[in-house]
Design a protein around this motif. Structure first.
Motif, PDB file in Angstrom:
ATOM      1  N   GLY A  55      -8.101   3.726  -3.642  1.00 25.87           N
ATOM      2  CA  GLY A  55      -7.951   3.234  -5.010  1.00 25.87           C
ATOM      3  C   GLY A  55      -6.649   2.472  -5.143  1.00 25.87           C
ATOM      4  N   GLN A  56      -6.172   2.342  -6.385  1.00 26.67           N
ATOM      5  CA  GLN A  56      -4.915   1.643  -6.613  1.00 26.67           C
ATOM      6  C   GLN A  56      -4.243   2.170  -7.872  1.00 26.67           C
ATOM      7  OE1 GLN A  56      -5.829  -2.524  -7.165  1.00 26.67           O
ATOM      8  NE2 GLN A  56      -6.096  -2.266  -9.369  1.00 26.67           N
ATOM      9  N   ILE A  57      -2.948   1.884  -7.989  1.00 23.13           N
ATOM     10  CA  ILE A  57      -2.174   2.219  -9.188  1.00 23.13           C
ATOM     11  C   ILE A  57      -2.531   1.214 -10.281  1.00 23.13           C
ATOM     12  CG2 ILE A  57       0.162   2.373 -10.124  1.00 23.13           C
ATOM     13  CD1 ILE A  57       1.080   3.312  -7.386  1.00 23.13           C
ATOM     14  N   PRO A  58      -2.721   1.652 -11.526  1.00 20.13           N
ATOM     15  CA  PRO A  58      -3.133   0.721 -12.580  1.00 20.13           C
ATOM     16  C   PRO A  58      -2.170  -0.455 -12.716  1.00 20.13           C
ATOM     17  CG  PRO A  58      -3.302   2.982 -13.340  1.00 20.13           C
ATOM     18  CD  PRO A  58      -2.612   3.031 -12.016  1.00 20.13           C
ATOM     19  N   ALA A  59      -2.713  -1.585 -13.139  1.00 17.38           N
ATOM     20  CA  ALA A  59      -1.905  -2.799 -13.276  1.00 17.38           C
ATOM     21  C   ALA A  59      -1.217  -2.885 -14.627  1.00 17.38           C
ATOM     22  CB  ALA A  59      -2.786  -4.038 -13.058  1.00 17.38           C
TER      23      ALA A  59
ATOM     24  N   THR B 215       0.847  -1.194   0.000  1.00 15.29           N
ATOM     25  CA  THR B 215       0.000   0.000   0.000  1.00 15.29           C
ATOM     26  C   THR B 215       0.882   1.243   0.000  1.00 15.29           C
ATOM     27  OG1 THR B 215      -1.749  -1.129   1.226  1.00 15.29           O
ATOM     28  CG2 THR B 215      -1.803   1.263   1.228  1.00 15.29           C
ATOM     29  N   VAL B 216       0.561   2.164  -0.893  1.00 19.90           N
ATOM     30  CA  VAL B 216       1.270   3.438  -0.971  1.00 19.90           C
ATOM     31  C   VAL B 216       0.423   4.480  -0.249  1.00 19.90           C
ATOM     32  CG1 VAL B 216       2.261   5.173  -2.501  1.00 19.90           C
ATOM     33  CG2 VAL B 216       2.265   2.784  -3.175  1.00 19.90           C
TER      34      VAL B 216
ATOM     35  N   GLY C 297       4.200   4.584  -7.186  1.00 16.84           N
ATOM     36  CA  GLY C 297       4.355   3.256  -6.594  1.00 16.84           C
ATOM     37  C   GLY C 297       4.490   2.205  -7.662  1.00 16.84           C
ATOM     38  N   ALA C 298       4.360   0.945  -7.260  1.00 19.56           N
ATOM     39  CA  ALA C 298       4.471  -0.165  -8.204  1.00 19.56           C
ATOM     40  C   ALA C 298       3.097  -0.480  -8.794  1.00 19.56           C
ATOM     41  CB  ALA C 298       5.044  -1.393  -7.498  1.00 19.56           C
ATOM     42  N   LEU C 299       3.109  -1.224  -9.884  1.00 25.28           N
ATOM     43  CA  LEU C 299       1.871  -1.627 -10.535  1.00 25.28           C
ATOM     44  C   LEU C 299       0.968  -2.368  -9.552  1.00 25.28           C
ATOM     45  CD1 LEU C 299       3.333  -2.890 -13.928  1.00 25.28           C
ATOM     46  CD2 LEU C 299       2.058  -0.786 -13.569  1.00 25.28           C
ATOM     47  N   SER C 300      -0.317  -2.038  -9.571  1.00 22.33           N
ATOM     48  CA  SER C 300      -1.359  -2.689  -8.764  1.00 22.33           C
ATOM     49  C   SER C 300      -1.262  -2.380  -7.276  1.00 22.33           C
ATOM     50  CB  SER C 300      -1.347  -4.208  -8.980  1.00 22.33           C
ATOM     51  OG  SER C 300      -1.556  -4.526 -10.340  1.00 22.33           O
ATOM     52  N   ASP C 301      -0.380  -1.480  -6.857  1.00 24.75           N
ATOM     53  CA  ASP C 301      -0.312  -1.118  -5.442  1.00 24.75           C
ATOM     54  C   ASP C 301      -1.583  -0.375  -5.024  1.00 24.75           C
ATOM     55  OD1 ASP C 301       2.094  -2.271  -4.981  1.00 24.75           O
ATOM     56  OD2 ASP C 301       3.243  -0.410  -4.828  1.00 24.75           O
ATOM     57  N   SER C 302      -2.034  -0.648  -3.808  1.00 25.31           N
ATOM     58  CA  SER C 302      -3.166   0.101  -3.263  1.00 25.31           C
ATOM     59  C   SER C 302      -2.703   1.494  -2.837  1.00 25.31           C
ATOM     60  CB  SER C 302      -3.758  -0.644  -2.066  1.00 25.31           C
ATOM     61  OG  SER C 302      -4.261  -1.911  -2.459  1.00 25.31           O
TER      62      SER C 302
END
Length: 305
Positions: free
Chosen positions: A101-105, A38-39, A50-55
């Protein structure tokens, strides 16, 4: 005795197996927990990397002010309708990190809109317990109005932009370990066999023939215009400067500059300036002064007599 020894050996083996299984299970649980990251954003607006798919989560204390402002729109005098903005703000602050939300995958960047953040805040308030104790108001109708006001306020004042630091463009080799994606705003690099760079470099022109050139002249002789501006120059003939002396020919038959008029300059009388005082004006001034003096003298003598 033999049965007792066999029993002890069996118990030791079972104990060792159980310990190994527990350690393996703990390792798998730790690995599964570490994979979900999680970011934490510093506010409900701005940029998150952040990294891909991170919350992506926002601290409740960073949302408290905007939530309080939304609840104040429904507050009555002395909280007569049960709406207490301070209680609502305290509830959100105590909630800690709220996932919004999250960072796109599968993309380098994305966005978390304000309505997504508002939905997460409203869900947190609904799950906080008794709505009246939370400060949302008395009765379901008033509580819904308070939540709607908070949702509108958060939607209009919040929004995040997300960037993935490990995104690789399809068709390009993945980044090496320890490297990160370029920061937002950095020009993308192009990969061409044998050429590397950012695409902003410049190269010198191949031909300078379109620039007027000067050919070295002969010592002691003037250089004619045809040598200073050869026929390959792009300037028209009528625009070429002429070498010579005012009042004479530009060049003599032998190619030498004509200097017969050099040193024969003479001054030419210019037009009189507008402010200069001429002789007639001076005479008129002197005459007027004499007449004035005579009149004064006559007046003084008459007074004395």
């Amino acid at each position: 005795m033999r049965n007792t020894g066999l029993t002890k050996t069996t118990r030791r083996a079972l104990t060792a197996t159980a310990i190994a299984a527990a350690i393996a299970g703990g390792s798998l649980l730790s690995a599964g927990t570490a994979s979900a990251s999680t970011v934490l954003s510093q506010a409900c607006t701005g940029t998150v990397i952040g990294a891909l798919s991170d919350s992506v989560a926002v601290q409740g204390k960073d949302l408290a002010d905007v939530v309080k402002a939304g609840a104040q729109e429904q507050e009555w005098f002395l909280h007569l309708n049960g709406v207490d903005p301070q209680k609502v703000a305290d509830t959100v602050s105590k909630a800690g990190a709220i996932t919004v939300g999250q960072i796109p995958a599968n993309a380098a960047s994305g966005a978390i809109a304000g309505d997504s953040i508002a939905t997460a805040v409203a869900t947190t308030l609904k799950n906080a317990g008794d709505p009246y104790a939370v400060g949302l108001g008395i009765g379901g109708d008033q509580q819904k109005k308070t939540l709607d006001a908070i949702t509108n306020k958060v939607t209009g004042n919040c929004g995040l932009t997300t960037y993935a630091n490990n995104y690789t463009q399809p068709g390009l080799p993945s980044s090496q370990p320890g490297t990160t994606a370029p920061a937002p705003g950095t020009p993308a690099t192009t990969t061409v066999p044998g050429i590397s760079g950012t695409g902003s470099a410049t190269a010198p022109p191949r031909n300078y023939g379109n620039i007027p050139a000067a050919v070295p002249g002969v010592a002691g002789a003037a250089v004619p215009p045809s040598a200073l501006y050869p026929s390959s120059a792009t300037l028209p003939d009528q625009a070429l400067p002429q070498v010579g002396v005012l009042g004479g020919q530009s060049t003599s038959a032998g190619g030498q500059a004509d200097v017969r008029n050099a040193g024969n300059a003479s001054a030419i009388g210019g037009e009189p300036a507008a402010g200069n005082v001429q002789l007639p004006m001076l005479l008129a001034v002197v005459a007027l002064a004499g007449v004035s003096a005579a009149l004064v003298r006559t007046w003084v003598l008459r007074k004395l007599s």
